[in-house]
Scaffold this motif. Structure first.
Motif, PDB file in Angstrom:
ATOM      1  N   ILE A  31    -110.985 -18.679   4.425  1.00  0.00           N
ATOM      2  CA  ILE A  31    -111.961 -17.929   5.190  1.00  0.00           C
ATOM      3  C   ILE A  31    -113.173 -18.826   5.441  1.00  0.00           C
ATOM      4  O   ILE A  31    -113.399 -19.795   4.711  1.00  0.00           O
TER       5      ILE A  31
ATOM      6  N   SER B 181    -106.781  -1.048   3.615  1.00  0.00           N
ATOM      7  CA  SER B 181    -106.772  -2.189   2.696  1.00  0.00           C
ATOM      8  C   SER B 181    -106.545  -1.702   1.272  1.00  0.00           C
ATOM      9  O   SER B 181    -106.924  -0.585   0.918  1.00  0.00           O
TER      10      SER B 181
ATOM     11  N   PHE C 197    -104.970 -11.644   1.147  1.00  0.00           N
ATOM     12  CA  PHE C 197    -106.080 -12.516   0.775  1.00  0.00           C
ATOM     13  C   PHE C 197    -106.061 -12.741  -0.731  1.00  0.00           C
ATOM     14  O   PHE C 197    -105.962 -11.804  -1.519  1.00  0.00           O
TER      15      PHE C 197
ATOM     16  N   SER D 285    -111.368 -12.856  -6.477  1.00  0.00           N
ATOM     17  CA  SER D 285    -111.376 -12.917  -5.011  1.00  0.00           C
ATOM     18  C   SER D 285    -111.286 -11.529  -4.400  1.00  0.00           C
ATOM     19  O   SER D 285    -111.964 -11.213  -3.410  1.00  0.00           O
TER      20      SER D 285
ATOM     21  N   TYR E   3    -105.344  -7.497  -1.046  1.00  0.00           N
ATOM     22  CA  TYR E   3    -106.135  -8.505  -1.749  1.00  0.00           C
ATOM     23  C   TYR E   3    -105.947  -8.313  -3.249  1.00  0.00           C
ATOM     24  O   TYR E   3    -105.440  -7.281  -3.703  1.00  0.00           O
TER      25      TYR E   3
ATOM     26  N   ILE F 223    -111.050 -18.741  -1.269  1.00  0.00           N
ATOM     27  CA  ILE F 223    -110.174 -17.659  -0.823  1.00  0.00           C
ATOM     28  C   ILE F 223    -109.508 -18.034   0.494  1.00  0.00           C
ATOM     29  O   ILE F 223    -110.140 -18.601   1.394  1.00  0.00           O
TER      30      ILE F 223
ATOM     31  N   GLN G  46    -117.543 -17.428   2.470  1.00  0.00           N
ATOM     32  CA  GLN G  46    -116.618 -17.789   1.403  1.00  0.00           C
ATOM     33  C   GLN G  46    -117.222 -17.451   0.038  1.00  0.00           C
ATOM     34  O   GLN G  46    -118.448 -17.415  -0.130  1.00  0.00           O
TER      35      GLN G  46
ATOM     36  N   LEU H 200    -117.270  -9.015   1.192  1.00  0.00           N
ATOM     37  CA  LEU H 200    -116.852  -9.623   2.453  1.00  0.00           C
ATOM     38  C   LEU H 200    -116.822  -8.620   3.596  1.00  0.00           C
ATOM     39  O   LEU H 200    -117.382  -8.873   4.675  1.00  0.00           O
TER      40      LEU H 200
ATOM     41  N   TYR I 238    -114.553  -9.592  -4.647  1.00  0.00           N
ATOM     42  CA  TYR I 238    -115.495 -10.069  -3.631  1.00  0.00           C
ATOM     43  C   TYR I 238    -115.148  -9.510  -2.251  1.00  0.00           C
ATOM     44  O   TYR I 238    -116.033  -9.048  -1.514  1.00  0.00           O
ATOM     45  N   ILE I 239    -113.883  -9.534  -1.884  1.00  0.00           N
ATOM     46  CA  ILE I 239    -113.465  -9.033  -0.576  1.00  0.00           C
ATOM     47  C   ILE I 239    -113.810  -7.557  -0.414  1.00  0.00           C
ATOM     48  O   ILE I 239    -114.386  -7.137   0.593  1.00  0.00           O
ATOM     49  N   GLU I 240    -113.473  -6.781  -1.422  1.00  0.00           N
ATOM     50  CA  GLU I 240    -113.685  -5.336  -1.352  1.00  0.00           C
ATOM     51  C   GLU I 240    -115.166  -4.959  -1.371  1.00  0.00           C
ATOM     52  O   GLU I 240    -115.597  -4.065  -0.625  1.00  0.00           O
TER      53      GLU I 240
END
Length: 258
Positions: A208, A169, A190, A147, A142, A111, A213, A155, A150-152
Motif C-alpha cells: 500500500i 470487510s 491485506f 496489520s 485482513y 502491508i 503505510q 487505514l 491498523y487497516i480496520e
C-alpha cells in the motif's frame, strides 16, 4: 579467494559452532507470522553451526486465539526465544515475562495486497488508486494481527471509506489471509508482505502507498524462564546480523536501519 563478506560470515558461524559444540541444546522458538519466512530461511544455518536444534512454535503476536504468543506464555508454555511485533513484545517486557535486556530488533514489515491467481491485478500505487480498488471490491479480508488492526481502525478512516468498507470487510483469525483469497472467498486480501508471499494461489499486487503505510517492527526477546538463555541470545544475534539481511529482505521484510 573468498570475499570478505563470506569470510566474516564463516568466522561468525564458526565462532558460534566452537562455543556450542561441547553442549548442544534444543531451543524452543515462538515466532509470529510476519517473521516466520525469514526465520525459516535462517534457522538451518544456525542449527548447523551451533549444533543446537530448534523447536519452532507458530502463533500471532496478539489477539484472542489460543495460539497467540502472549496467550501461550500465560498458560505456562515454555519458550527460549519469542519473535513478535515489537510493541507486543514490549508489553510482555512490562509484564515481567521477557528479559528487557534481551530485546533485539530484527526487521521492518509493510502491508501489501493480494488477489486470487489469474484475477486482474489492480494498481494500488497511490492513495486514489487504493481507495478506488477498495470501493469497487466485492469483499476484503485482513489479518487479526498488527496489520489488520491498523487497516480496520485507521487505514479505512484515513481514506474516508470506513462506512463503505464495514459491511464487506472481515478480519480473518488464525489462518493466512492469502488462503481465503486463493479459495475465492474474498476478492482482496491485506496482510504483511512477508505473510502473503509464501501463499500459493494468489498474486501479490504490491504494498500500500507509503503515506498510508503502517510499518511494523519485529523484535525478539528471551523469556524470564528460558531454559537456555545463552544459546537464545546467540540465535537472536545471528538473526539480526548483517549476514542475515539478504534472507530477511528476500522474505518480503525490510532490514532495520542500523
Amino acid at each position: 579467494m573468498p570475499s570478505l563478506f563470506k569470510t566474516c560470515h564463516a568466522l561468525l558461524l564458526a565462532g558460534w559452532a566452537f562455543s556450542a559444540a561441547a553442549h548442544a541444546e534444543e531451543l524452543t522458538v515462538m515466532t509470529s507470522g510476519g517473521f516466520t519466512a525469514a526465520y525459516q530461511g535462517l534457522a538451518p544455518a544456525y542449527a548447523k553451526s551451533s549444533a543446537n536444534t530448534l523447536n519452532t512454535v507458530l502463533g500471532p503476536s496478539m489477539g484472542k486465539a489460543p495460539e497467540a504468543i502472549p496467550n501461550r506464555l500465560a498458560r505456562g508454555e515454555h519458550a527460549d526465544v519469542v519473535i513478535m511485533v515489537g510493541y507486543a513484545l514490549d508489553e510482555l517486557i512490562k509484564q515481567g515475562k521477557v528479559d528487557p535486556d534481551s530485546r533485539v530488533e530484527l526487521a521492518d514489515s509493510r502491508i501489501g495486497m493480494a488477489v486470487k491467481a489469474g484475477a486482474d491485478t489492480p494498481s494500488i500505487a497511490t492513495d486514489a488508486e487504493l481507495k478506488k480498488v477498495l470501493l469497487n471490491a466485492r469483499s476484503v479480508a485482513y489479518s487479526d494481527s498488527a496489520s489488520g488492526v491498523y487497516i480496520e481502525k485507521e487505514l479505512f478512516k484515513k481514506l474516508g471509506i470506513q462506512d463503505q468498507l464495514a459491511p464487506k470487510s472481515k478480519m480473518i483469525e488464525r489462518i493466512p489471509v492469502g488462503s481465503v483469497v486463493a479459495k475465492g472467498d474474498y476478492e482482496l486480501g491485506f496482510q504483511q508482505v512477508a505473510e502473503l508471499l509464501p501463499v500459493p494461489g494468489i498474486t501479490f499486487a504490491g504494498k500500500i502507498p507509503e503515506d498510508v503505510q503502517s510499518v511494523t517492527r519485529f523484535a525478539g526477546g528471551i523469556p524470564k524462564n528460558a531454559q537456555h538463555p545463552a544459546e537464545a541470545r546467540r540465535l537472536l544475534e545471528y538473526l539480526a546480523s548483517p549476514q542475515a539481511q539478504a534472507t530477511v529482505r528476500s522474505s518480503g521484510l525490510d532490514s532495520v536501519p542500523r
